[in-house]
Write an enzyme that holds these catalytic residues in place. Structure first.
Site, PDB file in Angstrom:
ATOM      1  N   GLU A   1      -1.633  -3.646  -8.742  1.00 23.40           N
ATOM      2  CA  GLU A   1      -1.804  -4.670  -9.767  1.00 23.40           C
ATOM      3  C   GLU A   1      -2.010  -6.067  -9.181  1.00 23.40           C
ATOM      4  O   GLU A   1      -2.340  -6.992  -9.918  1.00 23.40           O
ATOM      5  CB  GLU A   1      -0.606  -4.674 -10.719  1.00 23.40           C
ATOM      6  CG  GLU A   1      -0.565  -3.461 -11.628  1.00 23.40           C
ATOM      7  CD  GLU A   1       0.542  -3.541 -12.671  1.00 23.40           C
ATOM      8  OE1 GLU A   1       1.375  -4.473 -12.586  1.00 23.40           O
ATOM      9  OE2 GLU A   1       0.571  -2.664 -13.548  1.00 23.40           O
TER      10      GLU A   1
ATOM     11  N   HIS B   1       0.829  -1.208   0.000  1.00 25.30           N
ATOM     12  CA  HIS B   1       0.000   0.000   0.000  1.00 25.30           C
ATOM     13  C   HIS B   1       0.864   1.258   0.000  1.00 25.30           C
ATOM     14  O   HIS B   1       0.606   2.214  -0.745  1.00 25.30           O
ATOM     15  CB  HIS B   1      -0.894   0.035   1.245  1.00 25.30           C
ATOM     16  CG  HIS B   1      -1.948  -1.013   1.306  1.00 25.30           C
ATOM     17  ND1 HIS B   1      -1.946  -2.010   2.241  1.00 25.30           N
ATOM     18  CD2 HIS B   1      -3.048  -1.216   0.543  1.00 25.30           C
ATOM     19  CE1 HIS B   1      -2.998  -2.777   2.073  1.00 25.30           C
ATOM     20  NE2 HIS B   1      -3.684  -2.329   1.037  1.00 25.30           N
TER      21      HIS B   1
ATOM     22  N   SER C   1      -0.165  -8.812   1.051  1.00 25.49           N
ATOM     23  CA  SER C   1      -1.613  -8.714   1.190  1.00 25.49           C
ATOM     24  C   SER C   1      -1.957  -8.612   2.661  1.00 25.49           C
ATOM     25  O   SER C   1      -1.302  -9.238   3.508  1.00 25.49           O
ATOM     26  CB  SER C   1      -2.295  -9.952   0.583  1.00 25.49           C
ATOM     27  OG  SER C   1      -3.679  -9.988   0.920  1.00 25.49           O
TER      28      SER C   1
END
Length: 282
Positions: free
Chosen positions: A152, A40, A189
């Site tokens: 992406e 992020h 993630s």
């Protein structure tokens, strides 16, 4: 260290952005659900290179979760996220609305998306892209940024949002930021935190299987054969369920028979209760 401002309402967001625009500043937006990691933060830094002021939205969006999914347990770490954004030095404003601000009483609008939304994730999470589309549309319309940046890692989502923005005539550049990976290649993630030690070892095989599949594709092996072999390899590595391994057109996600045009390999697989996705250019 400069701490970003925090707004909790759309009105406060719009008022602050109006002040910045009046001074000639361009605006970048990075939509997130929080639980921020280095992936992020890389998007935030990339956006700061393209815009004068960067807004990071943090909102765990209920409309993209099915009843059996992890909405209630999804990590909510606003204080830590705020510190991480301050340390990055790249964010100017955090937009952290409550649920009632985004979906007030009587909210009755939904969005239906086709095109790149068809298949893959939609086959297993049919609710997902409609929920993503409505929250992203609301964020884009509220902020009206010059550029909005999406990772992406969620490649199909990126194409869906790009298509939606074009279809709605929103004068916003929808940009994609490259996947950041752990040392063993696992795509970063927020859901990686769900993995225990043994599951984490298995998770690290996902990117290796995709790399092996790409090597075979570049040698000329048949696409369908490579997809099946990769799925078998994931199961052998310890994944409990493989939703898909698919080689698709990189711009439309249409099924392809050869590599005459740029292609992408995408995969989704589950270990225990954790579902992981990944993709790579072929």
């Amino acid at each position: 260290m400069t701490r970003p401002l925090t707004c909790h309402t759309i009105l406060a967001l719009c008022e602050q952005l109006a002040q910045w625009r009046a001074g000639g500043a361009s605006i970048g937006l990075v939509p997130t659900m929080g639980a921020l990691h280095d992936g992020h933060l890389s998007l935030v830094r990339a956006t700061a290179k393209r815009a004068d002021k960067v807004v990071v939205s943090i909102f765990v969006n209920p409309t993209q979760f099915a009843p059996h999914e992890d909405f209630d347990t999804y990590p909510r770490t606003l204080d830590t996220d705020r510190e991480n954004l301050a340390d990055s030095g790249a964010a100017d404003l955090i937009f952290a609305p409550g649920g009632g601000e985004i979906y007030p009483p009587g909210f009755a609008t939904a969005m239906h998306v086709d095109g790149p939304a068809l298949g893959l994730e939609s086959d297993f999470r049919p609710h997902f892209f409609g929920g993503v589309a409505i929250i992203v549309a609301k964020l884009l319309i509220a902020a009206l940024p010059d550029i909005a940046m999406f990772g992406e890692k969620d490649y199909q989502q990126l194409l869906v949002i790009r298509r939606m923005a074009a279809d709605l005539g929103l004068p916003i550049e929808i940009a994609g930021g490259p996947i950041l990976r752990e040392d063993d290649g696992l795509a970063m993630s927020s859901r990686n935190a769900y993995l225990d030690a043994e599951e984490r070892k298995v998770a690290g095989q996902l990117n290796l299987v995709l790399k092996a599949a790409i090597a075979r594709l570049r040698k000329g092996d048949a696409i369908r054969e490579v997809e099946v072999t990769a799925e078998t390899a994931l199961k052998a590595a310890g994944f409990d369920t493989v939703d898909y391994v698919a080689v698709r057109d990189a711009e439309t996600l249409a099924t392809i028979e050869d590599l005459a045009h740029p292609a992408r390999i995408l995969a989704a697989a589950k270990i225990g209760k954790t579902r992981l996705i990944d993709n790579m250019a072929v």
